[in-house]
Motif scaffolding. Structure first.
Motif, PDB file in Angstrom:
ATOM      1  N   THR A   3       3.672  -1.297  12.254  1.00 52.71           N
ATOM      2  CA  THR A   3       2.971  -2.336  11.501  1.00 52.71           C
ATOM      3  C   THR A   3       3.528  -2.451  10.088  1.00 52.71           C
ATOM      4  OG1 THR A   3       0.942  -1.992  12.773  1.00 52.71           O
ATOM      5  CG2 THR A   3       0.726  -3.092  10.649  1.00 52.71           C
ATOM      6  N   ALA A   4       3.783  -1.305   9.448  1.00 54.64           N
ATOM      7  CA  ALA A   4       4.329  -1.318   8.087  1.00 54.64           C
ATOM      8  C   ALA A   4       5.738  -1.899   8.055  1.00 54.64           C
ATOM      9  CB  ALA A   4       4.329   0.100   7.509  1.00 54.64           C
ATOM     10  N   VAL A   5       6.523  -1.585   9.080  1.00 52.47           N
ATOM     11  CA  VAL A   5       7.875  -2.162   9.174  1.00 52.47           C
ATOM     12  C   VAL A   5       7.771  -3.681   9.285  1.00 52.47           C
ATOM     13  CG1 VAL A   5       9.930  -2.363  10.634  1.00 52.47           C
ATOM     14  CG2 VAL A   5       8.963  -0.109  10.141  1.00 52.47           C
ATOM     15  N   GLY A   6       6.858  -4.142  10.121  1.00 54.57           N
ATOM     16  CA  GLY A   6       6.682  -5.577  10.303  1.00 54.57           C
ATOM     17  C   GLY A   6       6.169  -6.285   9.075  1.00 54.57           C
ATOM     18  N   ALA A  51       0.851  -1.189   0.000  1.00 51.47           N
ATOM     19  CA  ALA A  51       0.000   0.000   0.000  1.00 51.47           C
ATOM     20  C   ALA A  51       0.889   1.243   0.000  1.00 51.47           C
ATOM     21  CB  ALA A  51      -0.905  -0.017   1.226  1.00 51.47           C
ATOM     22  N   PRO A  52       0.375   2.389  -0.457  1.00 51.69           N
ATOM     23  CA  PRO A  52       1.199   3.610  -0.525  1.00 51.69           C
ATOM     24  C   PRO A  52       1.874   3.972   0.788  1.00 51.69           C
ATOM     25  CG  PRO A  52      -0.818   3.920  -1.774  1.00 51.69           C
ATOM     26  CD  PRO A  52      -0.955   2.591  -1.083  1.00 51.69           C
ATOM     27  N   PHE A  53       1.169   3.863   1.917  1.00 54.75           N
ATOM     28  CA  PHE A  53       1.772   4.198   3.199  1.00 54.75           C
ATOM     29  C   PHE A  53       2.922   3.240   3.520  1.00 54.75           C
ATOM     30  CE2 PHE A  53       2.181   3.834   7.818  1.00 54.75           C
ATOM     31  CZ  PHE A  53       2.323   5.159   8.193  1.00 54.75           C
ATOM     32  N   GLN A  54       2.709   1.960   3.260  1.00 55.43           N
ATOM     33  CA  GLN A  54       3.766   0.979   3.502  1.00 55.43           C
ATOM     34  C   GLN A  54       5.010   1.296   2.676  1.00 55.43           C
ATOM     35  OE1 GLN A  54       1.509  -2.557   2.460  1.00 55.43           O
ATOM     36  NE2 GLN A  54       1.345  -3.159   4.609  1.00 55.43           N
ATOM     37  N   ILE A  55       4.817   1.649   1.421  1.00 56.72           N
ATOM     38  CA  ILE A  55       5.954   1.930   0.541  1.00 56.72           C
ATOM     39  C   ILE A  55       6.727   3.146   1.024  1.00 56.72           C
ATOM     40  CG2 ILE A  55       6.571   2.660  -1.803  1.00 56.72           C
ATOM     41  CD1 ILE A  55       4.351   0.741  -2.791  1.00 56.72           C
ATOM     42  N   LYS A  56       6.029   4.150   1.554  1.00 58.39           N
ATOM     43  CA  LYS A  56       6.729   5.315   2.115  1.00 58.39           C
ATOM     44  C   LYS A  56       7.615   4.896   3.281  1.00 58.39           C
ATOM     45  CE  LYS A  56       4.891   9.351   2.596  1.00 58.39           C
ATOM     46  NZ  LYS A  56       4.005  10.473   3.003  1.00 58.39           N
ATOM     47  N   VAL A  57       7.103   4.007   4.124  1.00 58.05           N
ATOM     48  CA  VAL A  57       7.895   3.517   5.255  1.00 58.05           C
ATOM     49  C   VAL A  57       9.101   2.726   4.758  1.00 58.05           C
ATOM     50  CG1 VAL A  57       7.891   1.961   7.256  1.00 58.05           C
ATOM     51  CG2 VAL A  57       5.947   3.498   6.861  1.00 58.05           C
ATOM     52  N   TRP A  58       8.885   1.850   3.777  1.00 53.74           N
ATOM     53  CA  TRP A  58       9.981   1.029   3.261  1.00 53.74           C
ATOM     54  C   TRP A  58      11.038   1.900   2.571  1.00 53.74           C
ATOM     55  CZ3 TRP A  58       6.027  -2.771   0.653  1.00 53.74           C
ATOM     56  CH2 TRP A  58       5.299  -3.419   1.670  1.00 53.74           C
ATOM     57  N   ALA A  80      15.352  -0.917  12.595  1.00 53.13           N
ATOM     58  CA  ALA A  80      14.384  -0.104  13.338  1.00 53.13           C
ATOM     59  C   ALA A  80      14.289  -0.632  14.769  1.00 53.13           C
ATOM     60  CB  ALA A  80      13.020  -0.154  12.656  1.00 53.13           C
ATOM     61  N   LEU A  81      14.551   0.250  15.737  1.00 45.32           N
ATOM     62  CA  LEU A  81      14.530  -0.114  17.148  1.00 45.32           C
ATOM     63  C   LEU A  81      13.513   0.746  17.891  1.00 45.32           C
ATOM     64  CD1 LEU A  81      18.385  -0.190  17.843  1.00 45.32           C
ATOM     65  CD2 LEU A  81      16.934  -2.098  17.113  1.00 45.32           C
ATOM     66  N   ARG A  82      13.197   0.315  19.093  1.00 40.09           N
ATOM     67  CA  ARG A  82      12.382   1.150  19.970  1.00 40.09           C
ATOM     68  C   ARG A  82      13.224   2.279  20.549  1.00 40.09           C
ATOM     69  NH1 ARG A  82       9.414  -3.873  23.113  1.00 40.09           N
ATOM     70  NH2 ARG A  82       7.975  -4.436  21.424  1.00 40.09           N
ATOM     71  N   LYS A  83      12.569   3.325  21.011  1.00 39.29           N
ATOM     72  CA  LYS A  83      13.290   4.467  21.590  1.00 39.29           C
ATOM     73  C   LYS A  83      14.170   4.052  22.762  1.00 39.29           C
ATOM     74  CE  LYS A  83      10.880   8.822  20.688  1.00 39.29           C
ATOM     75  NZ  LYS A  83      10.097   9.917  21.300  1.00 39.29           N
ATOM     76  N   LYS A 131       2.737  11.222  14.370  1.00 37.24           N
ATOM     77  CA  LYS A 131       1.889  10.565  15.360  1.00 37.24           C
ATOM     78  C   LYS A 131       1.537   9.129  14.980  1.00 37.24           C
ATOM     79  CE  LYS A 131      -0.233  14.870  17.009  1.00 37.24           C
ATOM     80  NZ  LYS A 131      -1.513  15.597  17.248  1.00 37.24           N
ATOM     81  N   ALA A 132       1.992   8.685  13.828  1.00 35.39           N
ATOM     82  CA  ALA A 132       1.596   7.364  13.326  1.00 35.39           C
ATOM     83  C   ALA A 132       2.643   6.297  13.644  1.00 35.39           C
ATOM     84  CB  ALA A 132       1.352   7.429  11.820  1.00 35.39           C
ATOM     85  N   VAL A 133       3.172   6.341  14.864  1.00 39.66           N
ATOM     86  CA  VAL A 133       4.251   5.415  15.225  1.00 39.66           C
ATOM     87  C   VAL A 133       3.774   3.970  15.176  1.00 39.66           C
ATOM     88  CG1 VAL A 133       5.867   4.738  17.036  1.00 39.66           C
ATOM     89  CG2 VAL A 133       5.381   7.163  16.635  1.00 39.66           C
ATOM     90  N   ARG A 134       2.568   3.731  15.671  1.00 41.77           N
ATOM     91  CA  ARG A 134       2.057   2.353  15.664  1.00 41.77           C
ATOM     92  C   ARG A 134       1.847   1.862  14.242  1.00 41.77           C
ATOM     93  NH1 ARG A 134      -2.666   0.688  19.737  1.00 41.77           N
ATOM     94  NH2 ARG A 134      -0.920   1.197  21.122  1.00 41.77           N
TER      95      ARG A 134
END
Length: 286
Positions: A236-239, A197-204, A252-255, A229-232
């Motif tokens: 999901t997109a990273v996963g 999806a477009p949002f996923q591709i932006k993350v990738w 990608a790690l947690r803070k 604000k879309a950290v969650r």
């Protein structure tokens, strides 16, 4: 399962066993680790050097759970800067001579309908890898070291349920060799075909900007793509990244510096980060 083998794949299985021993027994000497691997110290040392280029003692430092926190403190990448300067400057596109294109949103909505996806099993530096690709590039890489071959196949094919799947490892082999650092020349290319999806591709795309040996956080990715604000949703997109290793979701790690999750198993994520860190340090020392 017919797996195209590499020496590094065998090395990963040895390293995976060593990781278990390190976790169970703390800081072990070369002789102790070699004995638990049923190898002579000299042979075990050679395997380490061939696989990662550092001593077993030093490599243990990279395999510790605290290594992720050290990476976050010392090798944190500001993605907004990386993206602003262009992906070809420092990320995977430069390191691995990658080029990529994405499926259109309309075609993605079809669930892979009308698409032929070729697949094959290969040994990678991180255990058995299921690689999938279209005529336009690699679209999926899954690792089976911590799962099973059947579960890995089911996982990837479920992402594009209407596609036609054809087993053809020889078609994929040149790209796979390049992807895992065994290409025959600098002109080799490992093209990627992003199906999401477009949002996923932006993350990738943001993940592709993280240099080898460096890390970032999920919140940093969210800010870099304009959705702070879309950290969650970013997590999901990273996963859901289908192209492990080449699109480096393991960086990608947690803070807090915790590893977070990893779709193919946390031991694989630790091995990926350790392998990259050690390789980068070896280059820096050269």
């Amino acid at each position: 399962m017919n797996i195209q083998t590499t020496e590094d794949g065998y090395h990963y299985h040895v390293m995976r066993r060593a990781l278990d021993e390190i976790d169970a027994g703390g800081n072990l000497t070369l002789d102790e680790l070699a004995a638990r691997m049923d190898m002579s110290p000299a042979h075990f040392q050679r395997l380490f050097s061939a696989w990662v280029g550092v001593s077993p003692k030093r490599y243990q430092q990279y395999l510790t759970l605290g290594h992720a926190k050290a990476l976050l403190a010392e090798r944190f990448t500001t993605l907004e800067t990386s993206l602003a300067t262009g992906l070809s400057g420092s990320g995977r596109l430069h390191d691995l001579f990658l080029r990529w294109e994405a499926m259109s949103p309309g075609d993605f909505a079809k669930g892979g309908g009308g698409l032929t996806i070729y697949w094959g099993w290969f040994e990678s530096p991180f255990g058995p890898a299921l690689v999938m690709g279209t005529k336009r590039g690699i679209c999926g890489i899954g690792f089976a070291a911590e799962t099973t071959a059947e579960a890995t196949m089911e996982d990837l094919t479920a992402r594009w349920p209407k596609a036609d799947y054809v087993e053809d490892p020889m078609m994929l082999r040149p790209w796979v060799l390049t992807a895992f650092g065994a290409g025959e020349g600098a002109l080799e290319r490992a093209p990627l075909f992003l199906i999401g999806a477009p949002f996923q591709i932006k993350v990738w795309e943001a993940l592709l900007a993280i240099p080898s040996g460096h890390v970032t956080t999920y919140s940093e990715i969210a800010g870099a793509i304009g959705h702070p604000k879309a950290v969650r949703a970013v997590g999901t997109a990273v996963g859901r990244n289908p192209i492990s290793w080449l699109i480096p979701c393991h960086r990608a790690l947690r803070k807090s510096g915790a590893l977070g999750g990893y779709h193919w198993g946390l031991p694989v994520k630790r091995a990926l980060l350790a392998w990259e860190s050690a390789r980068e340090d070896t280059r820096a020392d050269a």
